[in-house]
Design a protein around this motif. Structure first.
Motif, mmCIF file in Angstrom:
data_model
loop_
_atom_site.group_PDB
_atom_site.id
_atom_site.type_symbol
_atom_site.label_atom_id
_atom_site.label_comp_id
_atom_site.label_asym_id
_atom_site.label_seq_id
_atom_site.Cartn_x
_atom_site.Cartn_y
_atom_site.Cartn_z
ATOM 1 N N SER A 230 0.816 -1.213 0.000
ATOM 2 C CA SER A 230 0.000 0.000 0.000
ATOM 3 C C SER A 230 0.849 1.262 0.000
ATOM 4 O O SER A 230 0.568 2.216 -0.736
ATOM 5 C CB SER A 230 -0.919 -0.010 1.227
ATOM 6 N N GLU A 231 1.904 1.267 0.818
ATOM 7 C CA GLU A 231 2.758 2.449 0.920
ATOM 8 C C GLU A 231 3.568 2.690 -0.343
ATOM 9 O O GLU A 231 3.947 3.820 -0.634
ATOM 10 C CB GLU A 231 3.676 2.320 2.132
ATOM 11 N N ARG A 232 3.859 1.611 -1.071
ATOM 12 C CA ARG A 232 4.647 1.739 -2.303
ATOM 13 C C ARG A 232 3.756 1.647 -3.533
ATOM 14 O O ARG A 232 4.129 1.045 -4.538
ATOM 15 C CB ARG A 232 5.716 0.651 -2.329
ATOM 16 N N HIS A 233 2.576 2.239 -3.469
ATOM 17 C CA HIS A 233 1.632 2.151 -4.585
ATOM 18 C C HIS A 233 2.157 2.852 -5.828
ATOM 19 O O HIS A 233 1.708 2.600 -6.941
ATOM 20 C CB HIS A 233 0.284 2.753 -4.183
ATOM 21 N N ASP A 234 3.155 3.750 -5.655
ATOM 22 C CA ASP A 234 3.677 4.488 -6.795
ATOM 23 C C ASP A 234 4.657 3.660 -7.624
ATOM 24 O O ASP A 234 4.973 4.011 -8.761
ATOM 25 C CB ASP A 234 4.388 5.749 -6.298
ATOM 26 N N ALA A 235 5.175 2.563 -7.066
ATOM 27 C CA ALA A 235 6.166 1.741 -7.766
ATOM 28 C C ALA A 235 5.468 0.766 -8.708
ATOM 29 O O ALA A 235 4.478 0.140 -8.342
ATOM 30 C CB ALA A 235 7.028 0.978 -6.759
ATOM 31 N N ASP A 236 6.005 0.651 -9.941
ATOM 32 C CA ASP A 236 5.379 -0.272 -10.882
ATOM 33 C C ASP A 236 5.668 -1.723 -10.531
ATOM 34 O O ASP A 236 4.865 -2.612 -10.793
ATOM 35 C CB ASP A 236 5.820 0.040 -12.320
ATOM 36 N N TRP A 237 6.829 -1.986 -9.922
ATOM 37 C CA TRP A 237 7.197 -3.325 -9.467
ATOM 38 C C TRP A 237 7.285 -3.311 -7.943
ATOM 39 O O TRP A 237 7.624 -2.287 -7.339
ATOM 40 C CB TRP A 237 8.555 -3.749 -10.022
ATOM 41 N N PHE A 238 7.045 -4.462 -7.334
ATOM 42 C CA PHE A 238 7.250 -4.609 -5.890
ATOM 43 C C PHE A 238 8.149 -5.829 -5.690
ATOM 44 O O PHE A 238 7.776 -6.959 -6.012
ATOM 45 C CB PHE A 238 5.924 -4.814 -5.160
ATOM 46 N N ILE A 239 9.340 -5.560 -5.168
ATOM 47 C CA ILE A 239 10.326 -6.620 -4.945
ATOM 48 C C ILE A 239 10.683 -6.612 -3.473
ATOM 49 O O ILE A 239 11.131 -5.595 -2.930
ATOM 50 C CB ILE A 239 11.591 -6.414 -5.801
#
Length: 628
Positions: A123-132
């Motif tokens: 949720s906090e990294r909603h701006d990132a296209d990838w989540f690693i």
């Protein structure tokens, strides 16, 4: 090292200290050390320095008058590239992680905690296209399948990198983005495409396609900077990259020079080339199981070409790295009978015949050989390869090194010694894995005997310790504590006869760590003629003892005679925690520990809970900060 020979007229700096622990049995302690041209000229006290003062410009430096000096710590198995690609990810792991400046990332110790943290970060990294994310460990967090990840993030590529980095879990969006179709994967035996799980050699299909993202300069250089800062916080002045060339030799070398060499960090990196990567790269770029493509002769030629490409802080050893079995954190090491509690099988990274061929090629070329091995069946394959090499061409002082050595038997220790081998161990396994492995994988007896350092020393071998970063913190004193105390996360003391003395534990991160790299003539002790590398300590390890090495605070380092102090002294993230072990039966691993049952509003255990440590089924602990 890259020092020039000093002249009698060269300036001399004399550092005084409250105490100097030299790690040299001929002169164990001192209070003054003279340095010139980056090298140690003399060790002793101020009176003994007198003959060196004539004809020189002399500076007396008393800044360490209240500190203790030790040889600069050595982490002889670390992966700068791994830290570079992983430290910028979302770290959600079973243990807390200390970051630069002392910030602590809390632990997730249960499936519920892990899922909550994962959802929070998504949720906090909603701006990132990838989540690693790095750090998932199914034994603690439960297994995350492709279907579950699709539900959590249906249209966004999500990749969970296992705590071991030998496995990964992907959702459908990530599989599609990386082109990991059924045709691309084929019938690879270490891939479960339906679950989105890739492990051991199968994991290379993921990491190979993911690397262009992780090797972007802004990502990689930032991660490498974090990694090197963590080394300095731990008092490390020499680190051995035990997998150089795993992704791209030219790229890795350029990054090391830009981040370490050009910035003149107080650190040298000693590179040991990855035989598998160099060999495969020389003959094949095809996907799939690599064993058939390995041409060790071609790899040897490629590695030889790298050896001259060193600089003052970036060195290459005439050594190579090979592999036996799977990872400890994945419970994929190869085990002899009785195997695993649940009946699952371990995995080979290099099948025994492939490993034997690799050992033969590099042994005949006169290389020092380092082998990743974790299980006792894996150890058999390594010992068989070494035995065959010795029979074909006997060598002396070859320093064949077993790395990690998660579980091996006393009989194998005897055989190791007979063949002239030594061990670089990861003692963090005892602290991090013994509790879990007792109940889920190996049973109490074998789980209590992980990393038998005491057995290795009793057989006359040298034992050193490493972080294998990011498998353990880059904190040599914490690793030495793991070997000296053998205390698990729940507070049990396991296999106390395998504990090391204070001196043996300190040797494992200084002189014996240098021995493992063939550099004990240059580093590892404070002796005239060696490089002037020191760890500057706020506390005296001799005063605190082996059971409290984790509490010793690092104040800075001296690298080739130049001091580099930290903004504030730092100890391990585990510092100040005193474990109150329970009954003999629990200490020796015969019974599972009982529930803590503490009142979290008043009991010191609450302090541990706030750090995110698991107290499920934990023996009582006390947590108190030691006075300096």
């Amino acid at each position: 090292m890259s020092h020039r020979k000093s002249s009698p007229l060269d300036p001399l700096t004399i550092f005084t200290a409250r105490k100097i622990i030299t790690m040299d049995s001929s002169l164990p302690e001192a209070t003054a050390v003279a340095v010139s041209g980056g090298r140690i000229v003399a060790v002793g006290d101020l009176a003994s320095m007198e003959p060196w003062l004539k004809g020189r410009k002399v500076v007396r430096d008393d800044r360490f008058a209240a500190h203790v000096l030790m040889p600069g710590f050595i982490d002889n198995h670390i992966h700068p590239f791994l830290g570079a690609i992983l430290t910028p990810t979302e770290i959600i792991a079973p243990e807390p992680w200390r970051m630069p400046g002392g910030d602590i990332l809390p632990a997730a110790n249960s499936p519920a905690e892990y899922r909550a943290r994962l959802l929070q970060r998504l949720s906090e990294r909603h701006d990132a296209d990838w989540f690693i994310s790095f750090g998932v460990q199914p034994a603690e967090h439960g297994r995350m399948t492709r279907a579950e990840l699709d539900e959590l993030a249906p249209g966004r590529p999500v990749i969970l990198l296992h705590r071991s980095f030998h496995e990964s879990y992907l959702n459908t969006a990530a599989l599609e983005a990386l082109g990991l179709t059924q045709d691309a994967v084929g019938d690879h035996p270490q891939v479960n495409l339906g679950e989105g799980r890739f492990y051991e050699t199968g994991n290379m299909l993921v990491t190979g396609r993911l690397m262009p993202r992780l090797m972007r300069e802004n990502w990689y250089h930032r991660g490498l900077g974090i990694t090197t800062e963590l080394m300095t916080q731990g008092g490390v002045t020499t680190a051995a990259d035990m997998l150089f060339g795993a992704i791209s030799p030219d790229f890795e070398l350029a990054a090391l020079k830009a981040v370490v060499e050009d910035r003149e960090l107080p650190l040298r990196i000693v590179n040991v080339c990855d035989a598998r990567a160099f060999s495969n790269r020389a003959v094949s770029t095809k996907a799939g199981p690599p064993d058939a493509a390995i041409d060790f002769e071609a790899g040897l030629e490629a590695i030889e070409a790298m050896l001259s490409r060193q600089s003052s802080r970036i060195r290459f050893l005439r050594a190579t790295k090979l592999f036996a079995d799977g990872a400890m954190f994945s419970a994929l090491m190869q085990m002899n009978e009785p195997g695993y509690l649940d009946g699952h099988e371990g995995e080979w990274v290099m099948a025994p015949d492939i490993l034997m061929r690799g050992v033969q090629v590099f042994w005949e070329a006169g290389y020092q050989i380092h082998v990743h091995v974790n299980g006792d069946r894996g150890m058999d394959s390594v010992l068989n390869a070494l035995s065959a090499a010795q029979a074909a061409r006997p060598r002396f002082d070859h320093r064949f090194m077993m790395h990690h050595v998660g579980f091996h038997t006393n009989a194998q220790s005897v055989r190791m010694a007979a063949l002239g081998a030594h061990a670089s161990m990861n003692p963090y396994y005892v602290h991090a894995l013994s509790d879990t492995y007792a109940h889920h994988h190996l049973g109490p007896e074998r789980a209590s005997q992980l990393t038998r350092a005491g057995s290795v020393v009793r057989e006359g071998m040298r034992v050193s310790f490493h972080s294998d970063f990011m498998m353990a913190p880059t904190e040599p004193l914490f690793l030495a504590w793991c070997a000296a105390a053998r205390i698990t996360r729940s507070g049990q003391i396991v296999s106390p006869t395998e504990r090391l003395t204070l001196d043996q534990a300190l040797r494992g991160v200084t002189i014996d760590a240098a021995f493992a790299l063939g550099l004990d003539h240059e580093i590892g002790s404070i002796v005239a003629g060696k490089s002037a590398d020191f760890a500057v300590l706020e506390d005296d390890p001799h005063a605190l003892g082996g059971e409290h090495l984790k509490d010793v605070r690092v104040a800075g380092v001296v690298f080739e005679g130049r001091p580099h102090m930290l903004p504030k002294p730092m100890a391990s993230v585990w510092a100040g925690m005193r474990y109150r072990t329970a009954s003999r039966e629990i200490r020796e691993g015969f019974l599972p520990p009982t529930a803590c049952g503490c009142d979290a509003s008043t009991d010191p255990c609450a302090q541990v809970q706030r750090l995110g440590l698991s107290l499920r089924n934990a023996a009582p602990m006390e947590s108190e900060r030691l006075s300096a």
